[in-house]
Design a protein around this motif. Structure first.
Motif, mmCIF file in Angstrom:
data_model
loop_
_atom_site.group_PDB
_atom_site.id
_atom_site.type_symbol
_atom_site.label_atom_id
_atom_site.label_comp_id
_atom_site.label_asym_id
_atom_site.label_seq_id
_atom_site.Cartn_x
_atom_site.Cartn_y
_atom_site.Cartn_z
ATOM 1 N N SER A 1 55.668 56.665 29.961
ATOM 2 C CA SER A 1 55.135 57.988 29.640
ATOM 3 C C SER A 1 55.392 58.342 28.177
ATOM 4 O O SER A 1 54.537 58.963 27.524
ATOM 5 N N GLU A 2 56.526 57.944 27.631
ATOM 6 C CA GLU A 2 56.789 58.218 26.218
ATOM 7 C C GLU A 2 55.891 57.356 25.331
ATOM 8 O O GLU A 2 55.486 57.787 24.247
ATOM 9 N N THR A 3 55.551 56.162 25.795
ATOM 10 C CA THR A 3 54.605 55.322 25.064
ATOM 11 C C THR A 3 53.237 55.988 24.996
ATOM 12 O O THR A 3 52.533 55.913 23.981
ATOM 13 N N VAL A 4 52.871 56.669 26.072
ATOM 14 C CA VAL A 4 51.602 57.409 26.100
ATOM 15 C C VAL A 4 51.602 58.483 25.019
ATOM 16 O O VAL A 4 50.631 58.624 24.262
ATOM 17 N N LEU A 5 52.686 59.234 24.921
ATOM 18 C CA LEU A 5 52.756 60.299 23.917
ATOM 19 C C LEU A 5 52.654 59.735 22.501
ATOM 20 O O LEU A 5 51.985 60.319 21.643
ATOM 21 N N VAL A 6 53.305 58.628 22.258
ATOM 22 C CA VAL A 6 53.218 57.998 20.935
ATOM 23 C C VAL A 6 51.769 57.619 20.631
ATOM 24 O O VAL A 6 51.270 57.843 19.524
ATOM 25 N N SER A 7 51.084 57.033 21.617
ATOM 26 C CA SER A 7 49.691 56.602 21.417
ATOM 27 C C SER A 7 48.763 57.780 21.136
ATOM 28 O O SER A 7 47.711 57.615 20.515
ATOM 29 N N LEU A 8 49.160 58.988 21.557
ATOM 30 C CA LEU A 8 48.344 60.182 21.332
ATOM 31 C C LEU A 8 48.714 60.907 20.040
ATOM 32 O O LEU A 8 48.161 61.955 19.733
ATOM 33 N N GLY A 9 49.675 60.353 19.303
ATOM 34 C CA GLY A 9 50.007 60.910 17.994
ATOM 35 C C GLY A 9 51.261 61.761 17.935
ATOM 36 O O GLY A 9 51.560 62.358 16.895
ATOM 37 N N PHE A 10 52.017 61.829 19.034
ATOM 38 C CA PHE A 10 53.244 62.626 19.043
ATOM 39 C C PHE A 10 54.420 61.803 18.514
ATOM 40 O O PHE A 10 54.427 60.578 18.599
ATOM 41 N N SER A 11 55.421 62.498 17.986
ATOM 42 C CA SER A 11 56.610 61.812 17.474
ATOM 43 C C SER A 11 57.829 62.718 17.610
ATOM 44 O O SER A 11 57.692 63.944 17.744
ATOM 45 N N ASP A 12 59.007 62.103 17.600
ATOM 46 C CA ASP A 12 60.281 62.833 17.663
ATOM 47 C C ASP A 12 60.303 63.815 18.835
ATOM 48 O O ASP A 12 60.695 64.974 18.699
ATOM 49 N N PHE A 13 59.898 63.352 20.003
ATOM 50 C CA PHE A 13 59.844 64.171 21.209
ATOM 51 C C PHE A 13 60.781 63.594 22.270
ATOM 52 O O PHE A 13 61.384 62.534 22.072
ATOM 53 N N PHE B 1 52.863 71.496 18.818
ATOM 54 C CA PHE B 1 52.306 72.254 19.930
ATOM 55 C C PHE B 1 50.771 72.289 19.904
ATOM 56 O O PHE B 1 50.130 72.117 20.946
ATOM 57 N N PRO B 2 50.146 72.534 18.735
ATOM 58 C CA PRO B 2 48.677 72.554 18.702
ATOM 59 C C PRO B 2 48.064 71.213 19.145
ATOM 60 O O PRO B 2 47.026 71.194 19.819
ATOM 61 N N LEU B 3 48.724 70.113 18.781
ATOM 62 C CA LEU B 3 48.215 68.797 19.185
ATOM 63 C C LEU B 3 48.256 68.640 20.699
ATOM 64 O O LEU B 3 47.348 68.059 21.298
ATOM 65 N N LEU B 4 49.288 69.202 21.333
ATOM 66 C CA LEU B 4 49.385 69.117 22.784
ATOM 67 C C LEU B 4 48.216 69.833 23.454
ATOM 68 O O LEU B 4 47.653 69.356 24.442
ATOM 69 N N LEU B 5 47.844 70.982 22.904
ATOM 70 C CA LEU B 5 46.708 71.719 23.469
ATOM 71 C C LEU B 5 45.418 70.927 23.314
ATOM 72 O O LEU B 5 44.577 70.907 24.215
ATOM 73 N N GLN B 6 45.278 70.249 22.180
ATOM 74 C CA GLN B 6 44.085 69.427 21.943
ATOM 75 C C GLN B 6 44.030 68.235 22.898
ATOM 76 O O GLN B 6 42.966 67.839 23.376
ATOM 77 N N LYS B 7 45.196 67.656 23.178
ATOM 78 C CA LYS B 7 45.258 66.426 23.971
ATOM 79 C C LYS B 7 45.615 66.693 25.434
ATOM 80 O O LYS B 7 45.898 65.748 26.182
ATOM 81 N N ARG B 8 45.608 67.943 25.853
ATOM 82 C CA ARG B 8 46.109 68.324 27.177
ATOM 83 C C ARG B 8 45.491 67.505 28.312
ATOM 84 O O ARG B 8 46.213 66.917 29.132
ATOM 85 N N GLU B 9 44.186 67.459 28.402
ATOM 86 C CA GLU B 9 43.523 66.763 29.504
ATOM 87 C C GLU B 9 43.838 65.270 29.495
ATOM 88 O O GLU B 9 44.131 64.663 30.528
ATOM 89 N N GLU B 10 43.806 64.689 28.321
ATOM 90 C CA GLU B 10 44.089 63.259 28.176
ATOM 91 C C GLU B 10 45.526 62.946 28.575
ATOM 92 O O GLU B 10 45.806 61.950 29.248
ATOM 93 N N LEU B 11 46.423 63.831 28.181
ATOM 94 C CA LEU B 11 47.839 63.630 28.484
ATOM 95 C C LEU B 11 48.099 63.760 29.984
ATOM 96 O O LEU B 11 48.801 62.927 30.577
ATOM 97 N N LEU B 12 47.542 64.786 30.605
ATOM 98 C CA LEU B 12 47.727 64.977 32.044
ATOM 99 C C LEU B 12 47.194 63.787 32.836
ATOM 100 O O LEU B 12 47.849 63.315 33.780
ATOM 101 N N LYS B 13 46.059 63.285 32.464
ATOM 102 C CA LYS B 13 45.463 62.147 33.158
ATOM 103 C C LYS B 13 46.353 60.914 33.055
ATOM 104 O O LYS B 13 46.514 60.161 34.026
ATOM 105 N N ALA B 14 46.953 60.723 31.867
ATOM 106 C CA ALA B 14 47.781 59.536 31.651
ATOM 107 C C ALA B 14 49.135 59.629 32.354
ATOM 108 O O ALA B 14 49.695 58.616 32.787
#
Length: 254
Positions: A189-201, A219-232
């Motif tokens: 799951s942390e690998t997923v976040l990295v692939s979506l552009g998140f860091s230091d989380f 936080f704004p990036l999370l809102l942009q990637k919300r659907e993609e993140l939930l699916k993953a």
């Protein structure tokens, strides 16, 4: 004492190597000052694969052979049970394995990357390191995390801007038994976040719930990637939450 003087005093040593900011700079300094320094990476279920890849990349760039030791840390009952002082038992086991292998290879002195910014206090991991008589050159020479990053950047080490990283077990509440499956889910799951552009989380767990901690600027990036993140992440967790308190930088846990 500075690092040059340290390695003049201890010209032959093994180092517990993680591929992180501190151990990378310590290895670089050892080579710079002519020491026979050998890095050992202990691969367990607590380290994600990217840590090993970073360790291999850094040692290759320095022209130093990395010794990788596989160890099933979950076979240690006091570690798998995940008590409040888990780090003591974990560090005791890992540095015990490392010390035996290093002595077998002809290295009597063992080093780690603890720096002068780390609060020794009564932290369980620090206590284990002291008991095994592991030396911490960066701490002994008064080098702080900020100084190590600056010197690493000047030396051209890619690790200079690498975020501090605590092992995967720190994502799990004290008292919840650690299993390979649980740690695998965290890593994926942390690998997923990295692939979506998140860091230091961090992804913190409680039963089947995942709580995502992010720096406020992400936080704004999370809102942009919300659907993609939930699916993953849905294959791994029943409930996925965002911690509204921004994540603050923290040192590697010891």
């Amino acid at each position: 004492m500075d690092l040059k003087e340290f390695f003049e005093r201890y010209p032959r040593a093994a180092i517990g190597f993680s591929g992180g900011v501190d151990s990378a700079f310590l290895l670089y300094a050892g080579k710079k000052y002519g020491a026979d320094i050998r890095p050992y990476f202990i691969k367990t279920a607590f380290q994600p694969d990217f840590e090993l890849q970073d360790a291999l990349k850094l040692t290759k760039e320095l022209g130093i052979k990395l010794t990788v030791i596989e160890h099933d840390i979950l076979e240690e009952p006091h570690v798998a049970e995940n008590p409040a002082d888990r780090c003591y038992y974990c560090k005791s086991a890992l540095f015990g394995v490392l010390k035996r292998r290093a002595i077998q290879d002809g290295y009597q002195i063992l080093l780690d990357g603890t720096n002068a910014s780390d609060d020794a206090g009564d932290r369980p991991g620090m206590r284990a390191i002291k008991e095994l008589k592991v030396l911490s050159p960066l701490r002994e020479c008064g080098l702080t995390k900020a100084e190590i990053r600056r010197l690493s950047k000047e030396a051209g080490l890619f690790t200079w801007e690498k975020p501090s990283y605590a092992c995967l077990a720190t994502r799990v509440p004290t008292g919840e038994v650690l299993t390979e499956e649980l740690l695998f889910k965290i890593e994926k799951s942390e690998t997923v976040l990295v692939s979506l552009g998140f860091s230091d989380f961090r992804i913190r767990l409680f039963h089947e719930t995942a709580r995502i901690q992010l720096p406020e600027k992400q936080f704004p990036l999370l809102l942009q990637k919300r659907e993609e993140l939930l699916k993953a992440l849905k294959p791994y967790y029943d409930v996925i939450l965002l911690d509204l308190d921004p994540r603050q930088p923290e040192p590697e846990e010891l």
